[in-house]
Design a protein around this motif. Sequence first.
Motif, PDB file in Angstrom:
ATOM      1  N   MET A 380      -5.755  30.371  -4.839  1.00  0.00           N
ATOM      2  CA  MET A 380      -5.702  30.219  -3.387  1.00  0.00           C
ATOM      3  C   MET A 380      -7.097  29.933  -2.846  1.00  0.00           C
ATOM      4  SD  MET A 380      -4.461  32.891  -0.435  1.00  0.00           S
ATOM      5  CE  MET A 380      -2.725  32.664  -0.738  1.00  0.00           C
ATOM      6  N   ASN A 381      -7.214  28.893  -2.036  1.00  0.00           N
ATOM      7  CA  ASN A 381      -8.485  28.534  -1.409  1.00  0.00           C
ATOM      8  C   ASN A 381      -8.275  28.357   0.091  1.00  0.00           C
ATOM      9  OD1 ASN A 381     -10.576  27.912  -3.704  1.00  0.00           O
ATOM     10  ND2 ASN A 381      -8.635  26.992  -4.384  1.00  0.00           N
ATOM     11  N   ILE A 382      -8.989  29.161   0.867  1.00  0.00           N
ATOM     12  CA  ILE A 382      -8.884  29.111   2.334  1.00  0.00           C
ATOM     13  C   ILE A 382     -10.287  29.232   2.909  1.00  0.00           C
ATOM     14  CG2 ILE A 382      -7.891  30.165   4.395  1.00  0.00           C
ATOM     15  CD1 ILE A 382      -5.779  31.448   2.611  1.00  0.00           C
ATOM     16  N   ASP A 383     -10.580  28.443   3.934  1.00  0.00           N
ATOM     17  CA  ASP A 383     -11.859  28.557   4.647  1.00  0.00           C
ATOM     18  C   ASP A 383     -11.566  28.761   6.123  1.00  0.00           C
ATOM     19  OD1 ASP A 383     -14.066  28.189   2.718  1.00  0.00           O
ATOM     20  OD2 ASP A 383     -13.094  26.259   2.353  1.00  0.00           O
ATOM     21  N   VAL A 384     -12.018  29.888   6.659  1.00  0.00           N
ATOM     22  CA  VAL A 384     -11.806  30.218   8.067  1.00  0.00           C
ATOM     23  C   VAL A 384     -13.168  30.422   8.714  1.00  0.00           C
ATOM     24  CG1 VAL A 384     -10.726  31.795   9.696  1.00  0.00           C
ATOM     25  CG2 VAL A 384      -9.625  31.342   7.482  1.00  0.00           C
ATOM     26  N   LEU A 385     -13.428  29.669   9.785  1.00  0.00           N
ATOM     27  CA  LEU A 385     -14.705  29.783  10.468  1.00  0.00           C
ATOM     28  C   LEU A 385     -14.651  30.866  11.541  1.00  0.00           C
ATOM     29  CD1 LEU A 385     -15.563  25.985  10.900  1.00  0.00           C
ATOM     30  CD2 LEU A 385     -16.339  27.560   9.102  1.00  0.00           C
ATOM     31  N   SER A 386     -15.813  31.371  11.895  1.00  0.00           N
ATOM     32  CA  SER A 386     -15.914  32.426  12.892  1.00  0.00           C
ATOM     33  C   SER A 386     -15.281  31.978  14.205  1.00  0.00           C
ATOM     34  CB  SER A 386     -17.383  32.776  13.122  1.00  0.00           C
ATOM     35  OG  SER A 386     -17.507  33.692  14.178  1.00  0.00           O
ATOM     36  N   GLY A 387     -14.456  32.856  14.770  1.00  0.00           N
ATOM     37  CA  GLY A 387     -13.823  32.571  16.053  1.00  0.00           C
ATOM     38  C   GLY A 387     -12.514  31.823  15.954  1.00  0.00           C
ATOM     39  N   GLN A 388     -12.141  31.387  14.780  1.00  0.00           N
ATOM     40  CA  GLN A 388     -10.888  30.671  14.642  1.00  0.00           C
ATOM     41  C   GLN A 388      -9.686  31.622  14.626  1.00  0.00           C
ATOM     42  OE1 GLN A 388     -11.192  28.147  11.112  1.00  0.00           O
ATOM     43  NE2 GLN A 388     -11.505  26.361  12.416  1.00  0.00           N
ATOM     44  N   THR A 389      -8.549  31.125  15.093  1.00  0.00           N
ATOM     45  CA  THR A 389      -7.296  31.864  15.008  1.00  0.00           C
ATOM     46  C   THR A 389      -6.453  31.242  13.904  1.00  0.00           C
ATOM     47  OG1 THR A 389      -7.308  32.437  17.355  1.00  0.00           O
ATOM     48  CG2 THR A 389      -5.180  32.522  16.212  1.00  0.00           C
ATOM     49  N   VAL A 390      -6.143  32.059  12.918  1.00  0.00           N
ATOM     50  CA  VAL A 390      -5.382  31.579  11.769  1.00  0.00           C
ATOM     51  C   VAL A 390      -4.012  32.225  11.790  1.00  0.00           C
ATOM     52  CG1 VAL A 390      -5.291  31.434   9.250  1.00  0.00           C
ATOM     53  CG2 VAL A 390      -7.498  31.320  10.427  1.00  0.00           C
ATOM     54  N   ALA A 391      -2.968  31.424  11.800  1.00  0.00           N
ATOM     55  CA  ALA A 391      -1.608  31.931  11.746  1.00  0.00           C
ATOM     56  C   ALA A 391      -1.086  31.821  10.320  1.00  0.00           C
ATOM     57  CB  ALA A 391      -0.711  31.153  12.693  1.00  0.00           C
ATOM     58  N   ILE A 392      -0.418  32.862   9.876  1.00  0.00           N
ATOM     59  CA  ILE A 392       0.162  32.879   8.527  1.00  0.00           C
ATOM     60  C   ILE A 392       1.670  32.947   8.691  1.00  0.00           C
ATOM     61  CG2 ILE A 392       0.147  34.022   6.275  1.00  0.00           C
ATOM     62  CD1 ILE A 392      -2.455  35.423   7.174  1.00  0.00           C
ATOM     63  N   VAL A 393       2.368  31.936   8.227  1.00  0.00           N
ATOM     64  CA  VAL A 393       3.817  31.872   8.387  1.00  0.00           C
ATOM     65  C   VAL A 393       4.472  31.648   7.032  1.00  0.00           C
ATOM     66  CG1 VAL A 393       3.551  30.940  10.723  1.00  0.00           C
ATOM     67  CG2 VAL A 393       3.885  29.384   8.793  1.00  0.00           C
ATOM     68  N   GLY A 394       5.778  31.910   7.003  1.00  0.00           N
ATOM     69  CA  GLY A 394       6.531  31.710   5.774  1.00  0.00           C
ATOM     70  C   GLY A 394       7.733  32.624   5.734  1.00  0.00           C
ATOM     71  N   PRO A 395       8.648  32.371   4.816  1.00  0.00           N
ATOM     72  CA  PRO A 395       9.845  33.210   4.715  1.00  0.00           C
ATOM     73  C   PRO A 395       9.506  34.607   4.206  1.00  0.00           C
ATOM     74  CG  PRO A 395       9.770  31.661   2.889  1.00  0.00           C
ATOM     75  CD  PRO A 395       8.653  31.282   3.811  1.00  0.00           C
ATOM     76  N   THR A 396      10.455  35.521   4.289  1.00  0.00           N
ATOM     77  CA  THR A 396      10.281  36.883   3.804  1.00  0.00           C
ATOM     78  C   THR A 396       9.930  36.870   2.316  1.00  0.00           C
ATOM     79  OG1 THR A 396      11.872  37.696   5.415  1.00  0.00           O
ATOM     80  CG2 THR A 396      11.389  39.128   3.535  1.00  0.00           C
ATOM     81  N   GLY A 397       8.891  37.647   1.955  1.00  0.00           N
ATOM     82  CA  GLY A 397       8.476  37.718   0.557  1.00  0.00           C
ATOM     83  C   GLY A 397       7.542  36.603   0.144  1.00  0.00           C
ATOM     84  N   ALA A 398       7.064  35.818   1.117  1.00  0.00           N
ATOM     85  CA  ALA A 398       6.194  34.690   0.784  1.00  0.00           C
ATOM     86  C   ALA A 398       4.791  35.139   0.419  1.00  0.00           C
ATOM     87  CB  ALA A 398       6.137  33.706   1.956  1.00  0.00           C
ATOM     88  N   GLY A 399       4.379  36.335   0.869  1.00  0.00           N
ATOM     89  CA  GLY A 399       3.049  36.844   0.539  1.00  0.00           C
ATOM     90  C   GLY A 399       2.140  36.965   1.736  1.00  0.00           C
ATOM     91  N   LYS A 400       2.707  36.936   2.939  1.00  0.00           N
ATOM     92  CA  LYS A 400       1.876  36.991   4.159  1.00  0.00           C
ATOM     93  C   LYS A 400       1.130  38.318   4.261  1.00  0.00           C
ATOM     94  CE  LYS A 400       5.408  36.295   6.906  1.00  0.00           C
ATOM     95  NZ  LYS A 400       6.471  36.203   5.895  1.00  0.00           N
ATOM     96  N   THR A 401       1.850  39.439   4.125  1.00  0.00           N
ATOM     97  CA  THR A 401       1.220  40.751   4.217  1.00  0.00           C
ATOM     98  C   THR A 401       0.285  40.990   3.032  1.00  0.00           C
ATOM     99  OG1 THR A 401       3.158  41.581   5.375  1.00  0.00           O
ATOM    100  CG2 THR A 401       1.667  43.222   4.462  1.00  0.00           C
ATOM    101  N   THR A 402       0.645  40.450   1.867  1.00  0.00           N
ATOM    102  CA  THR A 402      -0.213  40.574   0.686  1.00  0.00           C
ATOM    103  C   THR A 402      -1.584  39.975   0.949  1.00  0.00           C
ATOM    104  OG1 THR A 402       1.708  40.467  -0.786  1.00  0.00           O
ATOM    105  CG2 THR A 402      -0.442  39.978  -1.755  1.00  0.00           C
ATOM    106  N   LEU A 403      -1.598  38.853   1.661  1.00  0.00           N
ATOM    107  CA  LEU A 403      -2.858  38.193   1.986  1.00  0.00           C
ATOM    108  C   LEU A 403      -3.760  39.122   2.799  1.00  0.00           C
ATOM    109  CD1 LEU A 403      -3.889  35.251   1.464  1.00  0.00           C
ATOM    110  CD2 LEU A 403      -3.306  34.768   3.833  1.00  0.00           C
ATOM    111  N   VAL A 404      -3.165  39.827   3.761  1.00  0.00           N
ATOM    112  CA  VAL A 404      -3.927  40.763   4.594  1.00  0.00           C
ATOM    113  C   VAL A 404      -4.407  41.947   3.769  1.00  0.00           C
ATOM    114  CG1 VAL A 404      -3.760  42.337   6.555  1.00  0.00           C
ATOM    115  CG2 VAL A 404      -2.727  40.066   6.689  1.00  0.00           C
TER     116      VAL A 404
END
Length: 607
Positions: A380-404
């Motif tokens: 997994m490769n993600i780049d988030v800059l300061s001040g940006q709002t990043v939305a994480i979406v996907g079906p149940t069990g996709a790994g959204k909470t795991t990312l957090v």
Amino acid sequence: MPMGRGNFGHGRMPVQKAKDFKGTLRRLMKYFRPHRFRLMVVVLTTILSTVFSIVSPDLMGKATTLLFKGVMARDLKFAPIVHILVVLAVLYVLSSAFSYVQQYVMAGVAQKTVYALRREANQKLARLPLKFFDARPNGEILSRFVNDFDNISNTLQQSLTQLIGSVITFVGVIVMMLTISPLMTLVVALTLPLSLLVTRMVAKRSQKNFKAQQKSLGQLNSHVEEMYTGHKIVKAFGHEERSIAKFEEINRQLYESGWRSQFVSGLIMPLMNFIGNLGYLFVSVIGGILVMRRAIQIGDIQAFIQYTRQFSQPLTQLSSIANIIQSTIASAERVFELLDEMEEVEEPLDAKVIDQPKGDVAFHDVKFGYRSDALLIEDMNIDVLSGQTVAIVGPTGAGKTTLVNLLMRFYEVNGGKITIDGRDIAHLKRDNLRSLFGMVLQDTWLFHGTIYENIAYGRADATEEDVVQAAKSAHADRFIRTLPDGYQTILNEEASNLSQGQKQLLTIARAILKDPAILILDEATSSVDTRTEVLIQNAMKELMKGRTSFVIAHRLSTIRDADLILVMDRGTVVEQGTHSALLERGGFYAELYNSQFAAGAVTNSVG
């Protein structure tokens, strides 16, 4: 002599046995090392108290002999008898005094030992990774803190001293009986195998019934708790009669197993008394013959009968104590299993601290799986800059909470790294790392305390003005002031005296007060009404300005303005981009969005 707990007449519950009795016992004994001197005092006072109680019947017998001889010879002299009675009274007083000292000192030893164990276990919980709690029910962990520690405490305070006293009593009584009459001692000893045989046979049958009783009791408790917590649902669906019928069925099973277990175990004491009375009968007959032949004195028979009564008592206590100790060592083993759990990865000695965070976040070739042989996230490769709002979406069990969870280092990555402001979070102090985040989750968490304290939990140095301002920003101030005690309103353990939406507003106020560098929002407005949702979203927009924000979204209409949308499926980021760009692409995100839009259109047409 102190009486034992759990006499057979009251029945015994099934004994939980330890897997490694000797190893656990040795480990538990190490916690007694700081109290060695006190334990020596306990042992000494227990021995003295027991010895004095053993000697007393012999002195009483001598007084009886002197009284009998004086009456028969018509030359009764009270001075020797009074002397014996005075000595006897002193022995009783000393025995009671030593018993008190022994109980007092042992209570301190037991409580300090359990205090040290409980403190160590509590500190251990703070060092355990999140996966430990995810894999175990809360009730199991609470059981170790409540039931197991209470079991250990009670045994240390009572059973250990009873064990010493019972052993000394048994040995001392045999010695005293042998000094009076080896023949009568042999007669009493012959009843011992019979007593043990009867006890074993009855206890074996009662154990099965006690297990059935415990099973039914657990089912009954579970049913009552379930029906109580869900009583609104039960009434709404009209299942009262079905609930009552099930309760009656389980209650009847509990009655049957309870009655049988108590009846069978209750047979032990009458049978033991019957065997004991046979022993008394033989002792009386043989003792009478020996007195007639002047082989022993009449007072010796009195003393011997008292010793006979004391002979079976320590055996009963030892049997009961043995079961209690087995259960206690099993409890200690469960506590030690907790203490031996794998802790979070230790922080490096040169762990860094981010003093002035900007909020740049990056995932570099991150790999993760709850099991090492089954990776959930790969490369997994993600780049988030300061001040940006990043939305994480996907079906149940996709790994959204795991990312957090990975971002806050609740779980360790299997490969790659996550950086904040260019620094690997694995090299940061955990406290410092987690202080960078503010969280508002879909499942609210509030503790027993005032509303003010719950909001102020977000920042230790917050003033009253700060708390009120945070509540106003979260649009919670208005409803708080309508409560009888305002900000000093006390929330109960589950905060059930507030609505779900009100609880969510308080958690949002807490996050606003913390003023973090990075925000994590997990569908934070899902439990409030539409009007309040609009107000909170406006407040959130103000809060998110200049801050990096990760928004886990289930309703895609709420994240149209996000700077970056990560679309996850099966642990992988399958798409990323803005809302409009992802819709134009017509891929997985477009399918999710259009399906929600279609579902909403259908709902509106039905309404």
